[in-house]
Design a protein around this motif. Structure first.
Motif, PDB file in Angstrom:
ATOM      1  N   VAL A   1       0.857  -1.185   0.000  1.00  0.00           N
ATOM      2  CA  VAL A   1       0.000   0.000   0.000  1.00  0.00           C
ATOM      3  C   VAL A   1       0.894   1.235   0.000  1.00  0.00           C
ATOM      4  CG1 VAL A   1      -1.717   1.337   1.239  1.00  0.00           C
ATOM      5  CG2 VAL A   1      -1.851  -1.148   1.255  1.00  0.00           C
ATOM      6  N   LEU A   2       0.637   2.148  -0.937  1.00  0.00           N
ATOM      7  CA  LEU A   2       1.377   3.395  -0.995  1.00  0.00           C
ATOM      8  C   LEU A   2       0.414   4.565  -0.880  1.00  0.00           C
ATOM      9  CD1 LEU A   2       3.851   2.717  -3.956  1.00  0.00           C
ATOM     10  CD2 LEU A   2       4.332   2.571  -1.502  1.00  0.00           C
ATOM     11  N   ASP A   3       0.779   5.521  -0.032  1.00  0.00           N
ATOM     12  CA  ASP A   3       0.025   6.762   0.063  1.00  0.00           C
ATOM     13  C   ASP A   3      -0.037   7.415  -1.319  1.00  0.00           C
ATOM     14  OD1 ASP A   3       0.367   9.908   0.430  1.00  0.00           O
ATOM     15  OD2 ASP A   3      -0.761   9.156   2.141  1.00  0.00           O
ATOM     16  N   ALA A   4      -1.152   8.075  -1.615  1.00  0.00           N
ATOM     17  CA  ALA A   4      -1.335   8.680  -2.937  1.00  0.00           C
ATOM     18  C   ALA A   4      -0.218   9.668  -3.255  1.00  0.00           C
ATOM     19  CB  ALA A   4      -2.692   9.368  -3.010  1.00  0.00           C
ATOM     20  N   ASP A   5       0.204  10.467  -2.277  1.00  0.00           N
ATOM     21  CA  ASP A   5       1.273  11.427  -2.507  1.00  0.00           C
ATOM     22  C   ASP A   5       2.595  10.715  -2.756  1.00  0.00           C
ATOM     23  OD1 ASP A   5       2.331  14.164  -2.574  1.00  0.00           O
ATOM     24  OD2 ASP A   5       3.366  13.597  -0.729  1.00  0.00           O
ATOM     25  N   VAL A   6       2.821   9.617  -2.038  1.00  0.00           N
ATOM     26  CA  VAL A   6       4.036   8.833  -2.242  1.00  0.00           C
ATOM     27  C   VAL A   6       4.046   8.248  -3.645  1.00  0.00           C
ATOM     28  CG1 VAL A   6       5.241   6.726  -1.529  1.00  0.00           C
ATOM     29  CG2 VAL A   6       4.367   8.306   0.199  1.00  0.00           C
ATOM     30  N   GLN A   7       2.894   7.722  -4.070  1.00  0.00           N
ATOM     31  CA  GLN A   7       2.797   7.172  -5.422  1.00  0.00           C
ATOM     32  C   GLN A   7       3.119   8.246  -6.459  1.00  0.00           C
ATOM     33  OE1 GLN A   7       1.805   3.871  -6.222  1.00  0.00           O
ATOM     34  NE2 GLN A   7       2.406   4.389  -8.311  1.00  0.00           N
ATOM     35  N   ARG A   8       2.598   9.456  -6.256  1.00  0.00           N
ATOM     36  CA  ARG A   8       2.864  10.545  -7.200  1.00  0.00           C
ATOM     37  C   ARG A   8       4.349  10.890  -7.242  1.00  0.00           C
ATOM     38  NH1 ARG A   8      -2.176  12.490  -5.246  1.00  0.00           N
ATOM     39  NH2 ARG A   8      -1.129  13.713  -3.627  1.00  0.00           N
ATOM     40  N   ARG A   9       4.986  10.860  -6.082  1.00  0.00           N
ATOM     41  CA  ARG A   9       6.414  11.184  -6.028  1.00  0.00           C
ATOM     42  C   ARG A   9       7.244  10.129  -6.763  1.00  0.00           C
ATOM     43  NH1 ARG A   9       8.577  14.990  -2.810  1.00  0.00           N
ATOM     44  NH2 ARG A   9       7.158  16.238  -1.544  1.00  0.00           N
ATOM     45  N   LEU A  10       6.880   8.873  -6.597  1.00  0.00           N
ATOM     46  CA  LEU A  10       7.601   7.821  -7.295  1.00  0.00           C
ATOM     47  C   LEU A  10       7.420   7.945  -8.803  1.00  0.00           C
ATOM     48  CD1 LEU A  10       6.955   4.696  -5.040  1.00  0.00           C
ATOM     49  CD2 LEU A  10       9.064   5.996  -5.281  1.00  0.00           C
ATOM     50  N   VAL A  11       6.213   8.280  -9.206  1.00  0.00           N
ATOM     51  CA  VAL A  11       5.971   8.476 -10.636  1.00  0.00           C
ATOM     52  C   VAL A  11       6.780   9.664 -11.150  1.00  0.00           C
ATOM     53  CG1 VAL A  11       4.240   9.129 -12.342  1.00  0.00           C
ATOM     54  CG2 VAL A  11       3.695   7.417 -10.604  1.00  0.00           C
ATOM     55  N   ALA A  12       6.804  10.761 -10.377  1.00  0.00           N
ATOM     56  CA  ALA A  12       7.557  11.941 -10.795  1.00  0.00           C
ATOM     57  C   ALA A  12       9.052  11.649 -10.869  1.00  0.00           C
ATOM     58  CB  ALA A  12       7.302  13.093  -9.827  1.00  0.00           C
ATOM     59  N   ALA A  13       9.534  10.830  -9.957  1.00  0.00           N
ATOM     60  CA  ALA A  13      10.958  10.495  -9.933  1.00  0.00           C
ATOM     61  C   ALA A  13      11.368   9.688 -11.147  1.00  0.00           C
ATOM     62  CB  ALA A  13      11.293   9.717  -8.657  1.00  0.00           C
ATOM     63  N   THR A  14      10.393   9.043 -11.776  1.00  0.00           N
ATOM     64  CA  THR A  14      10.698   8.213 -12.941  1.00  0.00           C
ATOM     65  C   THR A  14      10.020   8.760 -14.194  1.00  0.00           C
ATOM     66  OG1 THR A  14       8.839   6.752 -12.415  1.00  0.00           O
ATOM     67  CG2 THR A  14      10.984   6.147 -11.552  1.00  0.00           C
ATOM     68  N   ALA A  15       9.750  10.052 -14.193  1.00  0.00           N
ATOM     69  CA  ALA A  15       9.002  10.632 -15.304  1.00  0.00           C
ATOM     70  C   ALA A  15       9.839  10.785 -16.564  1.00  0.00           C
ATOM     71  CB  ALA A  15       8.440  12.003 -14.903  1.00  0.00           C
ATOM     72  N   THR A  16      11.175  10.787 -16.420  1.00  0.00           N
ATOM     73  CA  THR A  16      12.023  10.860 -17.601  1.00  0.00           C
ATOM     74  C   THR A  16      12.044   9.508 -18.282  1.00  0.00           C
ATOM     75  OG1 THR A  16      13.928  10.327 -16.212  1.00  0.00           O
ATOM     76  CG2 THR A  16      13.485  12.647 -16.597  1.00  0.00           C
ATOM     77  N   PRO A  17      12.441   9.444 -19.568  1.00  0.00           N
ATOM     78  CA  PRO A  17      12.407   8.176 -20.282  1.00  0.00           C
ATOM     79  C   PRO A  17      13.144   7.071 -19.532  1.00  0.00           C
ATOM     80  CG  PRO A  17      12.881   9.970 -21.792  1.00  0.00           C
ATOM     81  CD  PRO A  17      12.910  10.552 -20.406  1.00  0.00           C
ATOM     82  N   ILE A  18      12.565   5.889 -19.529  1.00  0.00           N
ATOM     83  CA  ILE A  18      13.143   4.749 -18.833  1.00  0.00           C
ATOM     84  C   ILE A  18      14.272   4.158 -19.663  1.00  0.00           C
ATOM     85  CG2 ILE A  18      12.659   2.455 -17.883  1.00  0.00           C
ATOM     86  CD1 ILE A  18      11.298   4.685 -16.409  1.00  0.00           C
TER      87      ILE A  18
END
Length: 221
Positions: free
Chosen positions: A127-144
């Motif tokens: 389970v991830l807090d919604a804000d935590v999930q957003r931060r993880l997504v933002a941290a990987t927003a550049t091309p993989i």
């Protein structure tokens, strides 16, 4: 009747620790078996009581929550750790997940959200807090970046499954992954089913944690 979920609450602030314990004890299917003011006490409480879940603050004097989480994960793998902390910065999130926490909540979470996280963790679900999930997504927003050729992936994952996992951790949907990899959405679903089976994952939140723990998604680029 189902046995109640047995919990240890670890937090260095007395008011927070006692408030959480009181709140959780009011739930009919939860029992707080111990509280701990620090990491050393949390590890000792787990050894003494074998709880299902530990609610773990990260920043505590002495042994911090990250170190305690890592020790619990190594020595008591049947006990799941859910981080419950004030801090949702990238460094804290990654440190908690890499140490072995199955969930991450901030202290803004309400009683119902905490209760859901506790029960999910007891069932082995992340389970991830919604804000935590957003931060993880933002941290990987550049091309993989592609998974390096020849790299040995955990649990027998194939390079393509590693790519799919990295894209899941970046927050992409199945359709977006299909577009990124130039394959059908059905093929993506097959890869996800295969990697979830190999890595013993139940949901995408667990997949995000697993990816970061194994360095499949670099935290910085």
């Amino acid at each position: 009747m189902t046995e109640p979920v047995r919990i240890v609450v670890a937090d260095d602030q007395t008011a927070v620790r006692e408030g959480l314990a009181t709140m959780l004890d009011l739930l009919p299917d939860v029992t707080v078996v111990a509280t701990a003011p620090g990491g050393v006490e949390a590890v000792a409480a787990v050894a003494a009581h074998a709880p299902d879940v530990v609610l773990m603050d990260l920043h505590m004097p002495g042994m911090d929550g990250v170190t305690a989480t890592r020790q619990i994960a190594a020595e008591h793998p049947d006990t799941r750790v859910v981080v419950l902390t004030t801090f949702a910065d990238d460094q804290s999130v990654l440190a908690g997940l890499r140490a072995g926490a199955i969930g991450y909540l901030t202290k803004e979470a309400g009683r119902d959200e905490i209760a859901r996280a506790v029960h999910a963790a007891a069932a082995g679900q992340g389970v991830l807090d919604a804000d935590v999930q957003r931060r993880l997504v933002a941290a990987t927003a550049t091309p993989i970046p592609p998974v390096p050729a020849g790299r040995e992936l955990p649990d027998g994952l194939t390079p393509r499954e590693g790519e799919v996992l990295a894209l899941i951790a970046a927050g992409l949907t199945n359709r977006e992954i299909a577009t990124e990899l130039y394959v059908s959405e059905a093929t993506v679903k097959t890869h996800i089913n295969n990697l979830f089976t190999k890595a013993r994952l139940r949901d995408r939140a667990q997949a995000v944690r697993y990816a970061y723990q194994h360095g499949i998604v670099p935290p910085e680029r």
